[in-house]
Write a protein that holds these residues in place. Structure first.
Motif, short mmCIF file in Angstrom:
data_model
loop_
_atom_site.label_atom_id
_atom_site.label_comp_id
_atom_site.label_asym_id
_atom_site.label_seq_id
_atom_site.Cartn_x
_atom_site.Cartn_y
_atom_site.Cartn_z
N ILE A 101 -7.97 1.89 1.77
CA ILE A 101 -7.60 0.67 2.42
C ILE A 101 -8.29 -0.56 1.52
O ILE A 101 -7.57 -1.42 1.25
N HIS A 102 -9.35 -0.46 1.31
CA HIS A 102 -10.23 -1.56 0.86
C HIS A 102 -9.54 -1.60 -0.87
O HIS A 102 -9.42 -2.82 -1.39
N GLU A 103 -9.32 -0.60 -1.50
CA GLU A 103 -8.80 -0.65 -2.77
C GLU A 103 -7.49 -1.34 -2.78
O GLU A 103 -7.16 -2.00 -3.82
N ILE A 104 -6.45 -1.00 -1.98
CA ILE A 104 -5.34 -1.69 -2.01
C ILE A 104 -5.43 -3.08 -1.72
O ILE A 104 -5.11 -3.86 -2.60
N GLN A 105 -6.44 -3.52 -0.87
CA GLN A 105 -6.50 -5.10 -0.80
C GLN A 105 -7.04 -5.76 -2.00
O GLN A 105 -6.78 -6.74 -2.33
N ARG A 106 -7.79 -4.89 -2.63
CA ARG A 106 -8.58 -5.50 -3.86
C ARG A 106 -7.56 -5.47 -4.92
O ARG A 106 -7.65 -6.47 -5.82
N PHE A 107 -7.00 -4.38 -5.11
CA PHE A 107 -6.00 -4.27 -6.47
C PHE A 107 -4.91 -5.41 -6.23
O PHE A 107 -4.72 -5.74 -7.20
N ILE A 108 -4.28 -5.51 -5.16
CA ILE A 108 -3.13 -6.32 -4.97
C ILE A 108 -3.52 -7.59 -5.01
O ILE A 108 -2.67 -8.66 -5.30
N PHE A 142 -6.04 -0.49 9.21
CA PHE A 142 -6.60 0.95 9.33
C PHE A 142 -5.57 1.67 10.30
O PHE A 142 -5.10 2.75 9.87
N LEU A 143 -5.39 1.35 11.39
CA LEU A 143 -4.34 1.95 12.26
C LEU A 143 -3.03 2.08 12.04
O LEU A 143 -2.43 3.26 12.31
N PHE A 144 -2.31 1.14 11.52
CA PHE A 144 -0.83 1.41 10.84
C PHE A 144 -0.96 2.52 9.60
O PHE A 144 -0.27 3.53 9.73
N PHE A 145 -2.01 2.31 8.75
CA PHE A 145 -1.85 3.26 7.60
C PHE A 145 -2.19 4.65 8.08
O PHE A 145 -1.33 5.63 7.64
N THR A 146 -3.10 4.91 9.06
CA THR A 146 -3.53 6.20 9.15
C THR A 146 -2.71 6.74 10.22
O THR A 146 -2.16 8.11 10.01
N SER A 147 -1.86 5.85 10.99
CA SER A 147 -0.97 6.74 11.82
C SER A 147 0.47 7.01 11.09
O SER A 147 0.93 8.08 11.39
N ILE A 148 0.80 6.16 10.26
CA ILE A 148 2.06 6.46 9.38
C ILE A 148 1.73 8.00 8.63
O ILE A 148 2.32 8.67 8.47
N LEU A 149 0.53 7.82 7.81
CA LEU A 149 0.31 9.01 6.84
C LEU A 149 -0.05 10.15 7.95
O LEU A 149 0.02 11.46 7.33
N GLN A 150 -0.63 10.05 9.14
CA GLN A 150 -0.82 11.18 9.91
C GLN A 150 0.82 11.65 10.29
O GLN A 150 0.68 13.21 10.43
N ASN A 151 1.70 11.14 10.26
CA ASN A 151 2.78 11.78 10.97
C ASN A 151 3.99 11.97 9.90
O ASN A 151 4.87 12.42 10.03
N GLY A 199 0.83 -1.22 -0.02
CA GLY A 199 -0.09 -0.03 -0.16
C GLY A 199 0.81 1.26 0.04
O GLY A 199 0.65 2.16 -0.61
N LEU A 200 1.80 1.23 0.67
CA LEU A 200 2.83 2.32 0.77
C LEU A 200 3.41 2.63 -0.50
O LEU A 200 3.52 3.63 -0.87
N LEU A 201 3.78 1.61 -1.25
CA LEU A 201 4.33 1.70 -2.56
C LEU A 201 3.46 2.15 -3.74
O LEU A 201 3.69 3.21 -4.21
N ILE A 202 2.00 1.89 -3.38
CA ILE A 202 1.07 2.41 -4.48
C ILE A 202 0.79 3.93 -4.14
O ILE A 202 0.41 4.74 -5.03
N LEU A 203 0.98 4.45 -2.79
CA LEU A 203 0.65 5.61 -2.41
C LEU A 203 1.68 6.75 -2.88
O LEU A 203 1.59 7.69 -3.44
N GLN A 204 2.97 5.92 -3.10
CA GLN A 204 3.98 6.92 -3.67
C GLN A 204 3.75 7.08 -5.10
O GLN A 204 4.01 8.13 -5.87
N LYS A 205 3.05 6.13 -5.79
CA LYS A 205 2.79 6.21 -7.29
C LYS A 205 1.81 7.36 -7.59
O LYS A 205 1.77 7.88 -8.43
N TYR A 206 0.72 7.37 -6.32
CA TYR A 206 -0.34 8.30 -6.60
C TYR A 206 -0.23 9.40 -5.24
O TYR A 206 -1.04 9.25 -4.49
N PRO A 207 0.53 10.29 -5.51
CA PRO A 207 0.71 11.03 -4.22
C PRO A 207 -0.58 12.07 -4.06
O PRO A 207 -0.82 12.52 -3.10
N GLU A 208 -1.58 12.17 -5.38
CA GLU A 208 -2.84 13.06 -4.94
C GLU A 208 -3.76 12.24 -4.01
O GLU A 208 -4.54 12.75 -3.36
N ILE A 209 -3.59 10.70 -4.13
CA ILE A 209 -4.40 9.83 -3.31
C ILE A 209 -4.01 9.95 -1.78
O ILE A 209 -4.80 10.27 -0.87
#
Length: 497
Positions: free
Chosen positions: A359-366, A453-462, A316-326
């Motif tokens: 987060i759901h789309e990450i799971q679906r896509f991969i 949910f908790l790991f993703f949001t906490s990493i992106l919060q900080n 998921g973190l790799l995908i978000l690097q590709k789509y910074p607008e997301i």
């Protein structure tokens, strides 16, 4: 000499014909016929139809010719493949009891050194009892004085510290994320967390990671198809047995300490609960609660609870690097709902539809597990006009559901709108099956959803993610494999927000 050569050729032809006949006879067992499928070859089955392509893509191609239910031979053994939502739902949910058995997996039997597996790979009444016990323990006990959510939040703080220590330099998140998710399941099973550099802890993580790599490799696929032959060949699967034995030794050592300090009125973790239930059921022969089974169950849960969640976060973190607008839209929602002064909690998820959709789309896509762990039918089973003999392996292709073009337009594109209604609210879908479905749905689904949910949001919060290359050049296609879709290895930087 020439006569001897011709005799050899005739002998090979005769043996091949007998083997092929045996294969077809096995496929024709039961009161009716097996589903159609490509003609297998002696010994290698349908290996040629699967060669050179990721397994789910090869199965899609075969389904285009033979339909949503077809038979394939892996070596000498037939398997019925289920392709598409309707076939999978009908089998695993509508006829769930008939399809609830777990097929034999030679590599798992090798891994467990012939011991009866605990819950993931067991069958019959013992499986029902153990699974029911595990689910009720996870759901009702809350794992001691701390809730599971509190345990994840506690581990998140350690993870954020480790990420902050990278000081903006490039790093590979693989081991850090594995340590974080492994510590969560360790706290639930063993009642303790480990420092990330702890030697025992790294043995547990290395075993979980190594097993995933092996199951995904050509070696693993060959072993599952030809176990007798592969046992004669030195290979990485021999080392896997050693890794698993070390894991069981660590769990057994912890269990013996638990036994010596057990307070039945104040259970600390899963192992304590197991011992308490073991004492209560000691006269129940149908319930296989033994020290050995406790070690196997615990080892299974530790392995399953480490790599799947960490791999999803890493991907998921790799995908978000590709789509910074997301990434920016997720961070805007986090700032609006959670802010910066406190950690995200599960209570926030209902107010964060866009983050939830991502987060759901990450799971679906991969489609992390393209083909679910194989099931088996518990008896001769009538299904869609065919009769599947008792014990036949069943292979549900989860990618065929997660990438269904009618439910998810442009299914091979990453698009959070797949899980959003037009008004921006979260959209649920029955086609969301990353944890499989039916009687064998992942027992740790609730824990995994909470972790993601908790790991993703906490990493992106900080932190803001900073790729090392142009986002357009980031490759988010999976490494080719069999059992799992691994993300491409990568390094990146983070910038504190």
């Amino acid at each position: 000499m020439e006569l001897l050569g011709m005799s050899t050729v005739l002998l090979v032809i005769c043996i091949s014909w007998l083997l092929l006949s045996a294969v077809w006879k096995r496929g024709a067992q039961g009161k009716g016929k097996m589903p159609p499928g490509p003609t297998p070859l002696p010994l290698i089955g349908n290996a040629l139809q699967l060669k050179g392509k990721p397994l789910d893509q090869a199965l899609r191609k075969i389904s285009e010719e033979y339909g949503p239910v077809f038979t394939l031979y892996f070596g000498m053994d037939p398997a019925v493949v289920l392709y598409g939502y309707e076939a999978i739902k009908e089998a695993l949910i509508d006829y769930g009891n008939d399809f609830a058995a777990r097929a034999k997996i030679p590599l798992v039997e090798k891994q467990s050194e012939g011991k009866v597996p605990g819950v993931i790979f067991s069958n019959g009444e013992n499986w029902k009892q153990i699974r029911r016990f595990i689910l009720s323990t996870l759901r009702n006990f809350g794992m001691g004085k701390k809730s599971i959510e509190e345990r994840i939040q506690e581990e998140t703080r350690y993870l954020l510290e480790k990420i902050h220590d990278t000081k903006g330099q490039p790093f590979d998140p693989h081991n850090l994320l594995s340590c974080a998710t492994s510590n969560v399941i360790c706290s639930i099973i063993l009642g303790k967390r480990y420092e990330y550099n702890d030697e025992k802890f790294q043995i547990l993580i290395a075993a979980a990671d190594g097993n995933n790599v092996l199951f995904n490799s050509l070696w693993g696929q060959l072993y599952n198809a030809f176990p007798v032959l592969m046992d004669l060949i030195p290979g990485p699967f021999q080392r896997m047995v050693q890794h698993c034995a070390k894991c069981r030794e660590i769990v057994l050592e912890e269990a013996e300490e638990h036994r010596a300090t057990l307070d039945p009125n104040s259970p600390r973790d899963f192992i304590d609960c197991f011992f308490i239930r073991m004492d209560q059921e000691k006269h129940n022969e149908a319930f296989d609660l033994t020290m050995e089974n406790m070690v196997i169950c615990s080892t299974e849960l530790l392995g399953a609870g480490t790599e799947t969640s960490s791999m999803t976060i890493r991907y998921g973190l790799l995908i978000l690097q590709k789509y910074p607008e997301i990434e920016e839209k997720v961070q805007e929602e986090i700032d609006r709902v959670v802010g910066r002064s406190r950690m995200p909690s599960m209570a926030d998820r209902g107010q964060m539809p866009y983050t939830d959709a991502v987060i759901h789309e990450i799971q679906r896509f991969i489609s992390l597990t393209p083909v679910a762990l194989p099931h088996a039918v518990v008896k001769d089973t009538s299904f869609r006009g065919y009769v599947i003999p008792k014990g036949t392996t069943i292979m549900p292709v989860l990618t065929s559901v997660l990438h269904d073009g009618k439910e998810f337009p442009n299914p091979t594109e990453f698009d959070p709108r797949h899980f959003l209604n037009k008004d921006g609210t979260f959209r649920k879908s029955n086609y969301f099956m990353p944890f499989s479905a039916g009687k064998r749905v992942c027992a740790g689904e609730g824990l995994a959803r909470m972790e993601l949910f908790l790991f993703f949001t906490s990493i992106l919060q900080n932190f803001k993610l900073k790729p090392l290359t142009d986002p357009q050049d980031i490759d988010i296609s999976p490494l080719e494999g069999g059992m799992n879709n691994f993300p491409q290895p990568y390094k990146f930087c983070v910038i504190p927000r």
